[in-house]
Design a protein around this motif. Sequence first.
Motif, mmCIF file in Angstrom:
data_model
loop_
_atom_site.group_PDB
_atom_site.id
_atom_site.type_symbol
_atom_site.label_atom_id
_atom_site.label_comp_id
_atom_site.label_asym_id
_atom_site.label_seq_id
_atom_site.Cartn_x
_atom_site.Cartn_y
_atom_site.Cartn_z
ATOM 1 N N HIS A 267 0.767 -1.499 0.180
ATOM 2 C CA HIS A 267 -0.206 -0.009 0.292
ATOM 3 C C HIS A 267 0.658 1.721 -0.275
ATOM 4 C CE1 HIS A 267 -3.400 -2.209 0.783
ATOM 5 N NE2 HIS A 267 -2.873 -3.709 2.305
ATOM 6 N N GLU A 268 0.612 1.920 -0.943
ATOM 7 C CA GLU A 268 1.024 3.817 -0.851
ATOM 8 C C GLU A 268 0.666 4.011 -0.123
ATOM 9 O OE1 GLU A 268 3.765 6.433 -0.857
ATOM 10 O OE2 GLU A 268 4.049 4.676 -1.899
ATOM 11 N N MET A 269 1.500 4.778 1.615
ATOM 12 C CA MET A 269 0.474 5.081 2.510
ATOM 13 C C MET A 269 0.895 6.325 2.794
ATOM 14 S SD MET A 269 -0.405 2.771 4.197
ATOM 15 C CE MET A 269 -0.609 1.037 4.608
ATOM 16 N N GLY A 270 -0.286 7.689 3.305
ATOM 17 C CA GLY A 270 -0.289 9.110 3.837
ATOM 18 C C GLY A 270 0.489 9.280 4.851
ATOM 19 N N ALA A 271 0.957 10.676 5.380
ATOM 20 C CA ALA A 271 1.362 10.665 6.495
ATOM 21 C C ALA A 271 1.079 11.476 7.662
ATOM 22 C CB ALA A 271 3.078 10.663 6.342
ATOM 23 N N ASP A 272 0.942 12.046 8.378
ATOM 24 C CA ASP A 272 0.570 13.597 8.859
ATOM 25 C C ASP A 272 1.275 14.641 8.800
ATOM 26 O OD1 ASP A 272 2.634 13.244 10.832
ATOM 27 O OD2 ASP A 272 1.130 12.168 12.142
ATOM 28 N N ASP A 273 1.348 15.468 9.310
ATOM 29 C CA ASP A 273 2.104 16.436 9.273
ATOM 30 C C ASP A 273 3.526 16.554 9.821
ATOM 31 O OD1 ASP A 273 0.106 17.986 7.742
ATOM 32 O OD2 ASP A 273 -0.526 19.107 9.636
ATOM 33 N N ALA A 274 3.388 16.331 10.735
ATOM 34 C CA ALA A 274 4.810 15.038 11.360
ATOM 35 C C ALA A 274 6.276 13.848 10.132
ATOM 36 C CB ALA A 274 5.041 14.906 13.104
ATOM 37 N N GLY A 275 4.990 13.951 9.229
ATOM 38 C CA GLY A 275 5.811 12.358 8.591
ATOM 39 C C GLY A 275 5.012 11.023 9.292
ATOM 40 N N ARG A 276 4.298 10.820 10.324
ATOM 41 C CA ARG A 276 4.401 9.766 10.830
ATOM 42 C C ARG A 276 3.034 9.202 9.917
ATOM 43 N NH1 ARG A 276 5.240 13.410 15.290
ATOM 44 N NH2 ARG A 276 6.694 12.971 16.438
ATOM 45 N N VAL A 277 3.620 7.322 10.362
ATOM 46 C CA VAL A 277 2.313 6.369 9.314
ATOM 47 C C VAL A 277 1.981 5.658 10.669
ATOM 48 C CG1 VAL A 277 2.118 5.531 7.437
ATOM 49 C CG2 VAL A 277 3.797 6.896 6.895
ATOM 50 N N PRO A 278 -0.012 6.137 10.691
ATOM 51 C CA PRO A 278 -0.070 4.630 12.225
ATOM 52 C C PRO A 278 -0.685 3.596 11.536
ATOM 53 C CG PRO A 278 -1.383 6.987 11.346
ATOM 54 C CD PRO A 278 -0.473 7.128 10.641
ATOM 55 N N VAL A 279 -0.499 2.785 11.325
ATOM 56 C CA VAL A 279 -0.902 2.040 10.611
ATOM 57 C C VAL A 279 -1.630 0.822 12.136
ATOM 58 C CG1 VAL A 279 -1.132 -0.475 9.252
ATOM 59 C CG2 VAL A 279 -0.014 1.549 8.981
ATOM 60 N N ALA A 280 -2.948 0.512 12.264
ATOM 61 C CA ALA A 280 -3.372 -0.959 13.235
ATOM 62 C C ALA A 280 -4.456 -1.681 12.705
ATOM 63 C CB ALA A 280 -4.286 -0.062 14.106
ATOM 64 N N LEU A 281 -3.959 -3.410 13.815
ATOM 65 C CA LEU A 281 -5.090 -3.938 13.360
ATOM 66 C C LEU A 281 -5.775 -4.148 14.589
ATOM 67 C CD1 LEU A 281 -6.129 -6.440 11.409
ATOM 68 C CD2 LEU A 281 -5.043 -7.874 13.652
ATOM 69 N N VAL A 282 -7.020 -4.471 14.134
ATOM 70 C CA VAL A 282 -8.906 -3.379 15.457
ATOM 71 C C VAL A 282 -9.253 -4.503 15.559
ATOM 72 C CG1 VAL A 282 -7.701 -1.308 15.624
ATOM 73 C CG2 VAL A 282 -9.734 -2.220 14.483
ATOM 74 N N ASN A 283 -9.650 -5.061 17.152
ATOM 75 C CA ASN A 283 -10.590 -5.716 17.007
ATOM 76 C C ASN A 283 -11.987 -5.232 18.173
ATOM 77 O OD1 ASN A 283 -12.496 -8.150 18.207
ATOM 78 N ND2 ASN A 283 -11.000 -9.387 18.332
ATOM 79 N N ASP A 284 -13.015 -5.034 17.083
ATOM 80 C CA ASP A 284 -14.306 -4.582 17.767
ATOM 81 C C ASP A 284 -15.071 -4.645 19.351
ATOM 82 O OD1 ASP A 284 -13.952 -2.401 16.192
ATOM 83 O OD2 ASP A 284 -14.361 -3.004 14.264
ATOM 84 N N ARG A 285 -14.370 -6.021 18.946
ATOM 85 C CA ARG A 285 -16.006 -7.307 19.673
ATOM 86 C C ARG A 285 -14.842 -7.506 21.436
ATOM 87 N NH1 ARG A 285 -15.575 -12.015 21.356
ATOM 88 N NH2 ARG A 285 -13.484 -12.979 20.390
ATOM 89 N N LEU A 286 -13.930 -7.349 21.001
ATOM 90 C CA LEU A 286 -12.365 -6.959 21.676
ATOM 91 C C LEU A 286 -12.799 -6.015 22.491
ATOM 92 C CD1 LEU A 286 -9.805 -10.199 21.573
ATOM 93 C CD2 LEU A 286 -12.571 -9.662 23.020
ATOM 94 N N GLY A 287 -12.870 -5.170 21.829
ATOM 95 C CA GLY A 287 -11.857 -3.446 22.431
ATOM 96 C C GLY A 287 -10.890 -3.182 22.434
ATOM 97 N N LEU A 288 -10.030 -4.315 21.602
ATOM 98 C CA LEU A 288 -9.076 -4.317 21.742
ATOM 99 C C LEU A 288 -7.203 -4.062 20.562
ATOM 100 C CD1 LEU A 288 -6.014 -4.908 23.708
ATOM 101 C CD2 LEU A 288 -6.502 -7.617 22.520
ATOM 102 N N GLY A 289 -6.862 -2.892 20.215
ATOM 103 C CA GLY A 289 -5.988 -3.065 18.824
ATOM 104 C C GLY A 289 -4.296 -2.541 19.066
ATOM 105 N N PHE A 290 -3.677 -3.070 18.201
ATOM 106 C CA PHE A 290 -2.544 -2.924 18.218
ATOM 107 C C PHE A 290 -2.034 -2.162 17.138
ATOM 108 C CE2 PHE A 290 2.301 -4.027 16.899
ATOM 109 C CZ PHE A 290 2.292 -4.203 17.353
ATOM 110 N N MET A 291 -1.636 -1.008 17.179
ATOM 111 C CA MET A 291 -0.806 0.005 16.288
ATOM 112 C C MET A 291 0.210 -0.034 16.103
ATOM 113 S SD MET A 291 -2.384 4.096 15.374
ATOM 114 C CE MET A 291 -1.802 4.799 17.885
ATOM 115 N N VAL A 292 0.806 0.178 14.669
ATOM 116 C CA VAL A 292 2.675 0.703 14.411
ATOM 117 C C VAL A 292 2.794 2.471 13.178
ATOM 118 C CG1 VAL A 292 4.823 -0.242 12.791
ATOM 119 C CG2 VAL A 292 3.017 -1.752 14.236
#
Length: 392
Positions: A267-292
């Motif tokens: 994937h070609e990702m966008g970045a925020d104004d500080a140049g950061r790229v957040p990507v996550a996998l989230v489980n809404d059922r558990l209310g739990l996720g992990f972000m890089v």
Amino acid sequence: MVKLYGKNLSRHEAEALSGNLSHAAGVRSMVLDDGVERGIRLLEFRTGTGLRFTVLIDRAMDIADCDFRGQAIGWHSPAGFRHPALHEPEGEGGLGWMRSFSGLMITCGLDHILFMAEVPTPEYTYGPRATARHSLHGRIGTIPARLTGHGERWDGDRCFLWAEGVVTQGTVFGEHLELHRRIEVEVGSNDITLSDRVVNRGFYRTPHMFCYHINVGHPVLEEGARYLAPVRDVVWAAHAESYRAQNAGYRTMPAPQAGFHEQVWQHEMGADDAGRVPVALVNDRLGLGFMVTTRKDQFPCQYQWQNFQQGQYAMGIEPSSNHVLGNDAARARDEMTWLNHGDERRYDSTFSILPDAAAIAAAEARITAIAAQPKEDFPAPSGTFTPIGGRS
């Protein structure tokens, strides 16, 4: 202040509660002692929030176990955390790396990151080594580190747990690269910071490629889990010729399947104004996720790995220094990083637990503000590999 068990505490108050902070948080050294893991040194971190993770000193200081309040975050494969002395880097036609493939994070590099390749090496001026034969994902992930320190660091009323080490990938008439790694997490937080420097200690002009294979497993990964990322363009899919055959799209995760063949996307990702790229996998059922969260200028490319095979169920977030096209293409496109003696490259990343629905919603809002990812699970790959500039 140190936040423990719902209270903000000064250092004085925290130290008054116990003879040692380790009753709630800390970092300690251990050695595994059975099976293929026997003899591996590791560091166990506990932050006081329910976050626990281990760092394999003898495997490039990569992160192995990771769990939060008893719920697993990192992936465990059938290979286990195999001792590097058992590793066969040239085995199985270069696929021997798979027998050491397990854990939340495996570092790929330092001069090769993708599938097996044989590339010319005139830079090493050694006739018998006219080419380098690279196995899958490179050598660095199974090299022991020299641990230079670990412990607690107080900064006023804030406390940080940390570890540092140096991993050397070197040979005669070849590369001499060092990975300097620092891992740090604040007591009372759910954010692991990873600070890497790759330095050329040798005197040959040396190629450099770098990638993190970050692997999230059950229960964060389950049927219905969502991949959240500032995707501006779906560039490539390894399975494009049979795109829908396994009914596994990029955005919504399926249950484990029998006979599943891995899928890889870029994937070609966008970045925020500080140049950061957040990507996550989230489980809404558990209310739990992990972000890089990575930096676009350090990791201009991003892959998504899907292994939904029963018994090996995982999804990978893979920030990369180069396109998925590989080592030869990086050279042909003038996108290989070349390091002279003393040159270095930095990589600064954060791994975050999303502990509840509110944290998931905040992460999703942050990501969506950068770029609204395609809503369909099977967007047509564009085949547009954006040129990577600024390489020496």
